[in-house]
Design a protein around this motif. Structure first.
Motif, mmCIF file in Angstrom:
data_model
loop_
_atom_site.group_PDB
_atom_site.id
_atom_site.type_symbol
_atom_site.label_atom_id
_atom_site.label_comp_id
_atom_site.label_asym_id
_atom_site.label_seq_id
_atom_site.Cartn_x
_atom_site.Cartn_y
_atom_site.Cartn_z
ATOM 1 N N PHE A 1 0.851 -1.184 0.006
ATOM 2 C CA PHE A 1 -0.036 0.001 -0.037
ATOM 3 C C PHE A 1 1.001 1.411 -0.175
ATOM 4 O O PHE A 1 0.765 2.375 -0.753
ATOM 5 N N HIS A 2 1.836 1.210 0.831
ATOM 6 C CA HIS A 2 2.814 2.496 1.055
ATOM 7 C C HIS A 2 3.446 2.548 -0.122
ATOM 8 O O HIS A 2 3.885 3.704 -0.613
ATOM 9 N N ALA A 3 4.134 1.514 -0.773
ATOM 10 C CA ALA A 3 4.843 1.425 -2.013
ATOM 11 C C ALA A 3 4.386 1.867 -3.415
ATOM 12 O O ALA A 3 4.801 2.771 -3.943
ATOM 13 N N TYR A 4 3.083 1.537 -3.468
ATOM 14 C CA TYR A 4 2.303 1.907 -4.556
ATOM 15 C C TYR A 4 1.941 3.284 -4.542
ATOM 16 O O TYR A 4 1.929 3.889 -5.492
ATOM 17 N N ASN A 5 1.617 3.982 -3.355
ATOM 18 C CA ASN A 5 1.208 5.467 -3.341
ATOM 19 C C ASN A 5 2.709 6.247 -3.440
ATOM 20 O O ASN A 5 2.611 7.083 -4.406
ATOM 21 N N LYS A 6 3.811 5.876 -3.033
ATOM 22 C CA LYS A 6 4.943 6.515 -3.207
ATOM 23 C C LYS A 6 5.692 6.401 -4.653
ATOM 24 O O LYS A 6 5.871 7.492 -5.274
ATOM 25 N N SER A 7 5.526 5.126 -5.257
ATOM 26 C CA SER A 7 5.909 4.815 -6.684
ATOM 27 C C SER A 7 5.087 5.748 -7.543
ATOM 28 O O SER A 7 5.503 6.288 -8.919
ATOM 29 N N ASN A 8 3.519 5.606 -7.225
ATOM 30 C CA ASN A 8 2.705 6.288 -8.310
ATOM 31 C C ASN A 8 2.439 7.742 -8.245
ATOM 32 O O ASN A 8 2.253 8.651 -9.135
ATOM 33 N N PHE A 9 2.667 8.461 -7.016
ATOM 34 C CA PHE A 9 2.120 9.830 -6.759
ATOM 35 C C PHE A 9 3.275 10.500 -6.047
ATOM 36 O O PHE A 9 3.010 11.741 -5.892
ATOM 37 N N ASP A 10 4.327 10.001 -5.469
ATOM 38 C CA ASP A 10 5.299 10.540 -4.742
ATOM 39 C C ASP A 10 4.842 11.445 -3.631
ATOM 40 O O ASP A 10 4.158 11.077 -2.838
ATOM 41 N N ILE A 11 5.275 12.804 -3.833
ATOM 42 C CA ILE A 11 4.663 13.680 -2.892
ATOM 43 C C ILE A 11 3.196 14.345 -2.929
ATOM 44 O O ILE A 11 2.816 15.192 -1.842
ATOM 45 N N GLU A 12 2.505 13.959 -3.859
ATOM 46 C CA GLU A 12 1.162 14.328 -3.958
ATOM 47 C C GLU A 12 0.297 13.469 -3.264
ATOM 48 O O GLU A 12 -0.515 12.779 -3.897
ATOM 49 N N LYS A 13 0.045 13.959 -2.012
ATOM 50 C CA LYS A 13 -0.502 12.863 -1.112
ATOM 51 C C LYS A 13 -2.053 13.022 -1.264
ATOM 52 O O LYS A 13 -2.590 12.257 -0.784
#
Length: 279
Positions: free
Chosen positions: A85-97
């Motif tokens: 879950f965390h890896a998916y968000n980081k790799s796809n959206f980086d800092i655009e939380k």
């Protein structure tokens, strides 16, 4: 000479059979390991849940590798995780939380059994995930479930396929979040929302629609657009309508009764059907 040759041949044949009988052919088969079904990025995104009021069911699928069927059953346990879950968000959206995927809320699903068994002779087992209250979700957000194999309850785990991120999509009869859905329409007249220079238009357009519940979709009113995603949510809330599709009309079985309401704050008045604009 012929007798000697025959004797040597028979001796070699006997040695060959001895080697074959003592050779472990199982070592040439693929190992029996338990894994969770996913793509190369450990994401499974092929299931679409229906937004019907009674709920729907999707599955977390565990499978058993190996070249030949197993003659014994294999226990499989799963447990919640968050690393993918965390890896998916980081790799796809980086800092655009503000664009990050969200875990499906607990009120929206039930997994009745976290421990199941792959029967002897079979290669997979499906963990049912019962979905509910899906009308509370936003069609603009990404929802996921993150689960992994419980190593204490599961023997012979494939370490490279022990976790899966389920990307959830939703649909009703009229739209889906798995792909873009557009409706063509012609309106009688529209007054733009620009207070400085309002204009009356009669737009003919193709508008993207999003499923909300079993019978409703959301769309922007008139020919409005989302523009840049950072301001998109504000425009969606202020300028969207909710269209609820009802039963078929008795006069025309191809037509349906339609109710148009504000999605959030937009003032909406549904006019009485008239001539070509008969719902």
């Amino acid at each position: 000479m012929k007798i000697i040759i025959k004797t040597v041949f028979l001796m070699m044949l006997g040695i060959l059979f001895t080697f074959c009988s003592s050779y472990d052919f199982d070592q040439e088969q693929y190992k029996k390991e338990i894994n969770l079904l996913s793509n190369s990025e450990l994401v499974y995104d092929r299931q679409v849940a229906n937004l019907k009021s009674s709920g729907d069911t999707i599955f977390i699928m565990a499978s058993l590798s190996g070249s030949i069927p197993s003659d014994e059953a294999y226990n499989v346990g799963i447990m919640e995780s968050d690393s993918l879950f965390h890896a998916y968000n980081k790799s796809n959206f980086d800092i655009e939380k503000d664009r990050y995927a969200r875990k499906l809320p607990e009120e929206c699903f039930v997994i009745p059994n976290m421990d199941m068994q792959i029967p002897a002779g079979q290669s997979q087992v499906k963990f049912p995930v019962y979905l509910q209250n899906l009308d509370k979700l936003s069609p603009d957000s990404i929802y996921v479930l993150d689960y992994k194999i419980d190593p204490e309850k599961t023997p012979f785990v494939n370490p490279k396929k022990q976790e899966v991120l389920l990307r959830l999509f939703f649909e009703n009869e009229f739209a889906t979040t798995q792909q873009n859905t557009f409706y063509n329409y012609t309106s009688s007249s529209v007054l733009t929302l620009d207070l400085n220079s309002p204009m009356v238009k009669r737009p003919t357009n193709a508008n993207q629609v999003f499923p909300l519940n079993e019978n409703s979709v959301r769309m922007l009113a008139g020919d409005e657009t989302f523009d840049e995603y950072k301001t998109g949510l504000d425009k969606i809330n202020k300028r969207s309508i909710m269209v609820t599709i009802g039963d078929k009309t008795p006069q025309n079985p191809l037509a349906r009764f339609v109710t148009i309401e504000p999605y959030k704050t937009l003032d909406v008045v549904q006019m009485t059907p008239f001539e070509v604009y008969n719902n």
